[in-house]
Design a protein around this motif. Sequence first.
Motif, short mmCIF file in Angstrom:
data_model
loop_
_atom_site.label_atom_id
_atom_site.label_comp_id
_atom_site.label_asym_id
_atom_site.label_seq_id
_atom_site.Cartn_x
_atom_site.Cartn_y
_atom_site.Cartn_z
N ALA A 217 0.49 -0.74 -0.33
CA ALA A 217 0.01 0.03 -0.04
C ALA A 217 0.79 1.37 0.26
O ALA A 217 0.42 2.35 -0.37
CB ALA A 217 -0.74 -0.10 1.11
N MET A 218 2.27 1.09 -0.05
CA MET A 218 2.83 2.14 0.40
C MET A 218 3.09 2.78 -1.52
O MET A 218 3.64 3.92 -1.71
CB MET A 218 4.10 1.58 0.92
CG MET A 218 4.92 1.51 2.27
SD MET A 218 4.11 2.35 3.35
CE MET A 218 2.15 2.15 2.83
N TYR B 186 6.20 -2.35 7.92
CA TYR B 186 6.32 -3.60 8.48
C TYR B 186 6.75 -2.95 9.72
O TYR B 186 5.81 -4.05 11.03
CB TYR B 186 7.37 -4.45 8.05
CG TYR B 186 7.20 -5.20 6.52
CD1 TYR B 186 6.28 -6.03 6.60
CD2 TYR B 186 7.72 -5.10 5.11
CE1 TYR B 186 5.79 -6.95 5.77
CE2 TYR B 186 7.03 -5.52 4.64
CZ TYR B 186 5.94 -7.09 4.55
OH TYR B 186 6.14 -8.02 3.78
N SER B 187 6.63 -2.20 10.21
CA SER B 187 7.01 -1.66 11.25
C SER B 187 5.10 -1.51 11.94
O SER B 187 5.31 -2.12 13.66
CB SER B 187 7.49 -0.51 10.97
OG SER B 187 6.74 0.28 13.59
N THR B 188 4.13 -0.86 11.02
CA THR B 188 3.17 -0.82 11.65
C THR B 188 2.45 -2.11 11.89
O THR B 188 1.90 -2.84 12.94
CB THR B 188 2.06 0.00 10.40
OG1 THR B 188 2.32 0.92 10.34
CG2 THR B 188 0.87 0.10 11.12
N VAL B 189 2.55 -3.01 11.02
CA VAL B 189 2.74 -4.60 10.96
C VAL B 189 3.08 -5.27 12.33
O VAL B 189 1.75 -5.82 13.27
CB VAL B 189 3.32 -5.35 9.84
CG1 VAL B 189 2.68 -6.65 10.42
CG2 VAL B 189 2.35 -5.21 8.77
N SER B 190 3.93 -5.02 12.68
CA SER B 190 4.44 -5.20 14.09
C SER B 190 4.13 -4.86 15.05
O SER B 190 3.15 -5.07 16.20
CB SER B 190 5.72 -5.23 14.30
OG SER B 190 6.16 -5.49 15.76
N GLN B 191 3.30 -3.35 14.98
CA GLN B 191 2.60 -2.79 16.01
C GLN B 191 1.72 -2.73 16.76
O GLN B 191 1.21 -3.22 17.12
CB GLN B 191 2.94 -1.06 15.89
CG GLN B 191 4.64 -0.54 16.22
CD GLN B 191 5.37 -0.96 16.97
OE1 GLN B 191 4.78 -1.00 18.26
NE2 GLN B 191 6.13 -1.32 16.90
N GLY C 297 6.66 -8.83 11.44
CA GLY C 297 6.77 -7.77 11.12
C GLY C 297 7.84 -7.12 10.95
O GLY C 297 8.82 -6.12 10.22
N ALA C 298 8.15 -6.96 12.58
CA ALA C 298 9.69 -6.25 12.54
C ALA C 298 11.12 -7.54 11.99
O ALA C 298 11.66 -6.65 12.14
CB ALA C 298 9.44 -6.67 14.55
N ILE C 299 10.89 -8.59 12.17
CA ILE C 299 12.07 -9.39 10.95
C ILE C 299 11.85 -9.09 9.45
O ILE C 299 13.07 -8.47 9.89
CB ILE C 299 11.70 -11.19 11.46
CG1 ILE C 299 12.04 -11.54 12.92
CG2 ILE C 299 12.93 -11.61 10.15
CD1 ILE C 299 11.34 -13.06 13.11
N ILE C 300 11.10 -8.50 8.91
CA ILE C 300 11.24 -8.57 8.06
C ILE C 300 11.37 -7.21 7.37
O ILE C 300 12.58 -6.27 6.82
CB ILE C 300 10.23 -8.54 7.65
CG1 ILE C 300 9.18 -10.32 6.95
CG2 ILE C 300 9.40 -8.30 5.45
CD1 ILE C 300 7.82 -10.03 6.76
N GLY C 301 11.32 -6.02 8.65
CA GLY C 301 11.80 -4.61 8.38
C GLY C 301 12.96 -4.57 8.67
O GLY C 301 13.69 -3.48 7.99
N LYS D 252 8.58 1.02 3.75
CA LYS D 252 8.33 -0.62 3.36
C LYS D 252 8.71 -0.22 4.88
O LYS D 252 7.95 -1.76 5.92
CB LYS D 252 8.80 -0.73 2.54
CG LYS D 252 7.86 -0.93 1.35
CD LYS D 252 8.20 -2.02 0.01
CE LYS D 252 6.68 -2.29 -0.91
NZ LYS D 252 7.11 -3.26 -1.93
N VAL D 253 9.70 0.12 5.24
CA VAL D 253 10.16 -0.25 6.83
C VAL D 253 8.96 0.11 7.68
O VAL D 253 9.33 -0.29 8.49
CB VAL D 253 12.14 0.63 6.81
CG1 VAL D 253 12.21 -0.05 8.69
CG2 VAL D 253 12.99 0.31 5.86
#
Length: 632
Positions: free
Chosen positions: A237-238, A305-310, A289-293, A301-302
């Motif tokens: 979505a970025m 994936y931070s949002t995915v993690s949070q 999310g954290a690992i992929i970031g 995109k970093v």
Amino acid sequence: MITSSWLLVAFPALGALILLVGGRRTNAWGHLLGCATVIASFVYALAMFFASSFDQATDTTLYSWIPVEALQVDFGLRVDPLSMTFVLLITGVGSLIHIYSIGYMSDDEGRRRFFGYLNLFVASMLVLVLGNSFVTLYLGWEGVGLASYLLIGWYQDRPSAATAAKKAFLMNRVGDVGLAIAIFLMWKHIGSTGYAEVFAGIGDQSPAVITAIALLLLLGACGKSGQFPLQAWLPDAMEGPTPVSALIHAATMVTAGVYLIARAAPIYNLTPTGQLVVTIVGAFTLLLGAIIGCAYDDIKKVLAYSTVSQIGYMMLAVGLGPFGYALAITHLLTHGFFKAGLFLGAGSVMHGMNDEVDMRKFGGLYKKMPITFATFGLGYLAIIGFPFLSGFYSKDAIIEAAFGQEGWRGWVFGGAALLGAGITGFYMTRLVLLTFFGKQRWKEIRSTDGREFHPHESPPVMTGPMIVLAIGSVAAGFLFTQGDMLIEWLAPSVGALQESEHGVLPHALVPILTVGLSALGALIAWLLFGRRDTSVERPREVSAVVKAARNDLYGNAVNENLVARPGVWITRFSVYLDNRGVDGAVNGMAALLGGTSGRLRRMQTGFVRSYALSMLGGSFLLVVALLMVRFA
């Protein structure tokens, strides 16, 4: 004022209508109208907040929406502490993003239409959180999905943007099917979809029905909030403009799933299995999310994936039930400030770097963009849980609640949340170091399409909202948790917060471990990226772990092989079956009748002697048949 709560939705909805229908006549002032409508909604929400009491929920029926025999669905709004919390976040942070967009989209020919879509996004999200039934929530749910599709695919000349928009739309439809089936089950077993009726009658249902509804609601939440296994759309979505990323990731779309679980707290409180699955999904997703970031070089995109993690932290918290509902909402609010600030800061960097997103091409930007650096830096400190900033108060409380569970749950969920904090410290420090510190690598290169880089600070219309969000990143956590103010405020909606008296670790030890692990992650990032020059070229020879992270831990590959390709095969088989089977049978019958008719037509000669001969032959055959029956 509560009875006029519909005005909260009406302001941005009216703005969207005027901007999308008004045509070119609104080009000159459309962006101002888009900002004014959301600001008006925020001001009215503030007035309601200070003028009204929210000790209990207030439902307001606007009109009869679906009057179909036994199915009676009213379009109504519910104002209570939970909905008002989200209204203030959506309109407050949304207003800042709208103002920021004036500068960011100043050169875009479709700016008026862009603000119309933003208004539609905000209006849909307000319907979602203010609706007093699951059907009304679903209306806003789908409106948010439509607006996100339009905004993610804003750059229509880019195939990647069109693909990302389609991917977001389709993956969200998977989750929406779960939510829709859950609503069907409520209607079948309870006879209503209104919150009051559903929550009053859910306790009379069998455990299997309650658990089924809870898991289907979770599927819907995973789609909107980008949680496993429906997380793959969120980083893509970025492709939309950066203000869209900020709005989706901080104030609107991804928070919808957390809202849904919190709103359905009376359902989840009755199903330990449903709560456990929510917690597992949250714990797994925050690590994923954290690992992929850690492996991406694209600054947006970093952060995605931070949002995915949070959001994973928030899902973990709501899965803890009475131990975590209020904590999840607290982190959602603080996250709204620092994540919106981080995305707008990333947009400011892109604005000064000719829309470049590769952090390897940045470096040393703190000298060229001091305001962006300062505001981004405060958001960075907040998200890694630096002591006494907002993330320290909200995220650490979730980690403490996870460790407060007894037995294996405390070790597994608390350990996952603690490890996620350490990884967050690593990838966010890496992002800051590559972007703002070190060698000014942009001086030595040109972008792939020949653009030169001349970094500069963004105009005040962009830096102003960033400063406000930075202040929130610093102070929001302290203000919300002071004297358990927010927790007590949310109690009428989600219940009083329960604190574990046991747990697997002493409560006082958890903050020390969290800060220490975050600091360790930041230190490792500094040792790897702060003390040495970073190559502009992405290294090709990497470990298997880095390769897997760069490939989203093969989440897209799994979706492709388990869902997309079988779907294509089933579609092709269905088309073949339709062409050769259904169409073949119909066409074959038509050909049979047509051929038979053609052959019978040849017998119609028009000669009496031919008809007489046919009659004689038929009579002869009839006599033979009768004789055979007689002597058989």
